[in-house]
Design a protein around this motif. Structure first.
Motif, PDB file in Angstrom:
ATOM      1  N   LEU A 172       0.823  -1.205   0.000  1.00 38.35           N
ATOM      2  CA  LEU A 172       0.000   0.000   0.000  1.00 38.35           C
ATOM      3  C   LEU A 172       0.861   1.260   0.000  1.00 38.35           C
ATOM      4  CD1 LEU A 172      -2.874   1.140   0.097  1.00 38.35           C
ATOM      5  CD2 LEU A 172      -2.787   0.957   2.598  1.00 38.35           C
ATOM      6  N   PHE A 173       1.988   1.230   0.712  1.00 36.22           N
ATOM      7  CA  PHE A 173       2.843   2.417   0.738  1.00 36.22           C
ATOM      8  C   PHE A 173       3.346   2.756  -0.662  1.00 36.22           C
ATOM      9  CE2 PHE A 173       6.952   4.445   0.636  1.00 36.22           C
ATOM     10  CZ  PHE A 173       6.680   5.603   1.336  1.00 36.22           C
ATOM     11  N   THR A 174       3.916   1.773  -1.337  1.00 36.96           N
ATOM     12  CA  THR A 174       4.435   2.022  -2.683  1.00 36.96           C
ATOM     13  C   THR A 174       3.322   2.458  -3.622  1.00 36.96           C
ATOM     14  OG1 THR A 174       6.174   0.371  -2.365  1.00 36.96           O
ATOM     15  CG2 THR A 174       5.709   1.017  -4.611  1.00 36.96           C
TER      16      THR A 174
ATOM     17  N   PRO B 278      -1.946  10.846  -6.668  1.00 43.58           N
ATOM     18  CA  PRO B 278      -1.773   9.575  -5.965  1.00 43.58           C
ATOM     19  C   PRO B 278      -2.931   8.607  -6.216  1.00 43.58           C
ATOM     20  CG  PRO B 278      -1.405  11.450  -4.500  1.00 43.58           C
ATOM     21  CD  PRO B 278      -1.994  11.998  -5.753  1.00 43.58           C
ATOM     22  N   MET B 279      -2.644   7.334  -5.993  1.00 45.27           N
ATOM     23  CA  MET B 279      -3.658   6.303  -6.098  1.00 45.27           C
ATOM     24  C   MET B 279      -4.822   6.594  -5.151  1.00 45.27           C
ATOM     25  SD  MET B 279      -3.263   2.208  -5.257  1.00 45.27           S
ATOM     26  CE  MET B 279      -2.310   1.792  -6.712  1.00 45.27           C
ATOM     27  N   ASN B 280      -6.047   6.387  -5.629  1.00 38.75           N
ATOM     28  CA  ASN B 280      -7.227   6.458  -4.761  1.00 38.75           C
ATOM     29  C   ASN B 280      -7.309   5.172  -3.937  1.00 38.75           C
ATOM     30  OD1 ASN B 280      -8.575   8.929  -5.925  1.00 38.75           O
ATOM     31  ND2 ASN B 280      -8.546   7.656  -7.771  1.00 38.75           N
ATOM     32  N   VAL B 281      -7.554   5.285  -2.639  1.00 38.44           N
ATOM     33  CA  VAL B 281      -7.646   4.088  -1.794  1.00 38.44           C
ATOM     34  C   VAL B 281      -8.886   4.165  -0.905  1.00 38.44           C
ATOM     35  CG1 VAL B 281      -5.194   3.542  -1.802  1.00 38.44           C
ATOM     36  CG2 VAL B 281      -6.084   5.097  -0.080  1.00 38.44           C
ATOM     37  N   PHE B 282      -9.499   2.984  -0.661  1.00 41.61           N
ATOM     38  CA  PHE B 282     -10.706   2.893   0.156  1.00 41.61           C
ATOM     39  C   PHE B 282     -10.669   1.612   0.973  1.00 41.61           C
ATOM     40  CE2 PHE B 282     -11.649   5.087  -3.780  1.00 41.61           C
ATOM     41  CZ  PHE B 282     -12.276   6.241  -3.338  1.00 41.61           C
ATOM     42  N   GLU B 283     -10.933   1.732   2.268  1.00 40.94           N
ATOM     43  CA  GLU B 283     -11.086   0.529   3.078  1.00 40.94           C
ATOM     44  C   GLU B 283     -12.375  -0.167   2.670  1.00 40.94           C
ATOM     45  OE1 GLU B 283     -10.935   1.557   7.182  1.00 40.94           O
ATOM     46  OE2 GLU B 283      -8.835   2.193   7.104  1.00 40.94           O
ATOM     47  N   ALA B 284     -12.339  -1.495   2.640  1.00 39.11           N
ATOM     48  CA  ALA B 284     -13.506  -2.229   2.138  1.00 39.11           C
ATOM     49  C   ALA B 284     -13.612  -3.595   2.792  1.00 39.11           C
ATOM     50  CB  ALA B 284     -13.414  -2.389   0.622  1.00 39.11           C
TER      51      ALA B 284
ATOM     52  N   VAL C 186      -9.975  -5.288   3.511  1.00 39.06           N
ATOM     53  CA  VAL C 186      -8.950  -5.037   2.506  1.00 39.06           C
ATOM     54  C   VAL C 186      -8.933  -3.537   2.222  1.00 39.06           C
ATOM     55  CG1 VAL C 186      -9.204  -7.310   1.441  1.00 39.06           C
ATOM     56  CG2 VAL C 186     -10.525  -5.367   0.548  1.00 39.06           C
ATOM     57  N   VAL C 187      -7.963  -3.129   1.429  1.00 41.55           N
ATOM     58  CA  VAL C 187      -7.926  -1.753   0.925  1.00 41.55           C
ATOM     59  C   VAL C 187      -7.931  -1.830  -0.590  1.00 41.55           C
ATOM     60  CG1 VAL C 187      -6.628   0.395   0.783  1.00 41.55           C
ATOM     61  CG2 VAL C 187      -6.694  -0.867   2.943  1.00 41.55           C
ATOM     62  N   LEU C 188      -8.900  -1.162  -1.205  1.00 40.54           N
ATOM     63  CA  LEU C 188      -8.963  -1.090  -2.662  1.00 40.54           C
ATOM     64  C   LEU C 188      -8.187   0.128  -3.137  1.00 40.54           C
ATOM     65  CD1 LEU C 188     -12.681  -1.778  -3.684  1.00 40.54           C
ATOM     66  CD2 LEU C 188     -10.755  -3.381  -3.630  1.00 40.54           C
ATOM     67  N   GLY C 189      -7.439  -0.051  -4.218  1.00 39.32           N
ATOM     68  CA  GLY C 189      -6.729   1.068  -4.819  1.00 39.32           C
ATOM     69  C   GLY C 189      -6.993   1.127  -6.301  1.00 39.32           C
ATOM     70  N   ILE C 190      -7.056   2.339  -6.837  1.00 42.67           N
ATOM     71  CA  ILE C 190      -7.207   2.514  -8.282  1.00 42.67           C
ATOM     72  C   ILE C 190      -6.561   3.835  -8.675  1.00 42.67           C
ATOM     73  CG2 ILE C 190      -9.492   3.605  -8.137  1.00 42.67           C
ATOM     74  CD1 ILE C 190     -10.151   2.039 -10.790  1.00 42.67           C
TER      75      ILE C 190
ATOM     76  N   ASP D  75      -3.927  -6.079   1.558  1.00 43.94           N
ATOM     77  CA  ASP D  75      -4.349  -6.587   2.861  1.00 43.94           C
ATOM     78  C   ASP D  75      -4.576  -5.418   3.806  1.00 43.94           C
ATOM     79  OD1 ASP D  75      -4.511  -9.059   4.753  1.00 43.94           O
ATOM     80  OD2 ASP D  75      -3.242  -7.612   5.801  1.00 43.94           O
ATOM     81  N   GLY D  76      -5.713  -5.438   4.505  1.00 50.07           N
ATOM     82  CA  GLY D  76      -6.058  -4.320   5.369  1.00 50.07           C
ATOM     83  C   GLY D  76      -5.146  -4.169   6.564  1.00 50.07           C
ATOM     84  N   ALA D  77      -4.542  -5.243   7.035  1.00 53.19           N
ATOM     85  CA  ALA D  77      -3.684  -5.186   8.215  1.00 53.19           C
ATOM     86  C   ALA D  77      -2.231  -4.899   7.856  1.00 53.19           C
ATOM     87  CB  ALA D  77      -3.781  -6.499   8.988  1.00 53.19           C
ATOM     88  N   SER D  78      -1.664  -5.675   6.940  1.00 51.25           N
ATOM     89  CA  SER D  78      -0.243  -5.542   6.620  1.00 51.25           C
ATOM     90  C   SER D  78       0.045  -4.550   5.507  1.00 51.25           C
ATOM     91  CB  SER D  78       0.325  -6.910   6.210  1.00 51.25           C
ATOM     92  OG  SER D  78      -0.215  -7.323   4.954  1.00 51.25           O
ATOM     93  N   GLY D  79      -0.945  -4.265   4.672  1.00 55.96           N
ATOM     94  CA  GLY D  79      -0.727  -3.400   3.519  1.00 55.96           C
ATOM     95  C   GLY D  79      -0.116  -4.108   2.336  1.00 55.96           C
TER      96      GLY D  79
END
Length: 374
Positions: free
Chosen positions: A234-236, A244-250, A290-294, A360-364
């Protein structure tokens, strides 16, 4: 067949006592091939400059080894490493003219003066400092000093060239011009170079591979394309890319016929199971968070899409950046045509499953990129 020029093995850097001081670089390992240009990219304090200084010999290695051209160099003095370095802080010799500063790097080579003059003139033309060769460092601007320092490093016949924020003081138009010239110069001569920068554009334009660092840890080491298309975590994913990438917890729900993601505010993204490979569906099954990114350029507006409210619409001369309120967060989309939307208007948003990155929502750690597992 590629040949390893620089090998860094399990290198740690502590400022202060080992295991009790500031742990600036953490178990860093990477191999750089001869003729490669590598960028160390990260925010301030991520460990990139400490890494560069350890390679140069200006900082001791706390643990691990650094080998250059097959010989261990981490215990050698800087002068014995055959490394050329351009500093962010210039480090020119005040009593010498710009010409003499650049030529000083060739002093040990014992080249004929005519050959030295020819090389200095070539590098000066490359960096657009021909008109200041006769001046002293105190009489020129910071950007000119930086180019003189860069010229002094590039002119050397070294095993490795280290460039620490080499164009940080230059105006954008000149930086864009010199990036192409410097890359051609390095590649034409088969030089191996490491660039430290916080500028993504510079890293993408110059580097064959980028090492993304954060908190002293190497997050990902890959080509610019792979880092953008297949971020390791997720960091990268969020650090590299502009906007930046759009991110959403899901939350995730999977069945034989569908995959759906539940976002904040009751927003639900529903897809057919066939939009994801069996391996991705298996990896998603049973996960709660999870975290969604686009990426913004992958977001589409459609009449039947999920509603989003326009917050800001910016035309940047060649692109429109539209920031919307979506699922309790901000979602940015990029369009190449000028789009006339007013703040408060509602648009339909489509997030193509092929463009989704799932973390992954916990580790990224990345789980999947479109149809493929990470």
């Amino acid at each position: 067949m590629s040949q390893t020029a620089l090998s860094i093995k399990a290198v740690d850097k502590f400022y202060g006592p080992i295991d009790h001081g500031v742990h600036a670089v953490k178990t860093l390992s990477m191999d750089i091939q001869k003729g490669e240009i590598i960028a160390l990219l990260g925010s301030s304090g991520c460990g990139k400059t400490s890494t560069l200084r350890m390679i140069a010999g200006f900082e001791p290695v706390s643990r691990g080894t650094i080998s250059l051209g097959g010989r261990e160099v981490h215990m050698l003095a800087p002068v014995k490493r055959n490394v050329a370095m351009a500093f962010e802080g210039y480090s020119l010799y005040p009593p010498l003219t710009v010409r003499e500063n650049i030529a000083f790097a060739l002093k040990a080579s014992r080249l004929p003066q005519a050959e030295v003059d020819k090389k200095v003139a070539y590098v000066a033309k490359l960096l657009e400092i021909e008109d200041i060769l006769g001046r002293y460092p105190s009489s020129i601007s910071g950007g000119q000093q930086q180019r003189a320092s860069l010229g002094r490093a590039l002119i050397r016949d070294a095993d490795l060239h280290l460039l620490d924020e080499p164009m940080g003081q230059l105006e954008p138009q000149l930086r864009a011009l010199l990036r192409g010239r410097i890359k051609h110069f390095i590649k034409e001569r088969g030089l191996t170079a490491i660039l430290v920068t916080h500028d993504q554009t510079e890293a993408n334009a110059l580097a064959d591979r980028i090492a993304v660092m954060e908190g002293g840890v190497l997050q990902q080491f890959d080509t610019p394309q792979m880092i953008k298309e297949r971020p390791a975590n997720l960091f990268t994913g969020t650090f590299v890319g502009e906007p930046p990438m759009n991110v959403f917890e899901a939350s995730v729900e999977t069945s034989e016929s569908a995959v759906s993601f539940g976002l904040a505010g009751g927003v639900k993204l529903a897809y057919a199971a066939s939009d994801f490979s069996p391996a991705v569906r298996t990896a998603l099954a049973g996960r709660k968070n999870v975290v969604l990114g686009i990426r913004p350029y992958a977001v589409r507006r459609t009449e039947d899409g999920v509603p989003a409210r326009v917050a800001v619409n910016q035309w940047l001369g060649d692109q429109t950046h539209i920031a919307t309120d979506f699922a309790g967060a901000t979602l940015v989309l990029v369009e190449h045509d000028r789009t006339r939307l007013a703040a408060g208007e509602t648009v339909g948003i489509r997030l193509d499953p092929a463009a989704l990155h799932v973390f992954d929502g916990a580790s990224g750690k990345a789980i999947s990129h479109g149809q493929e597992l990470a």
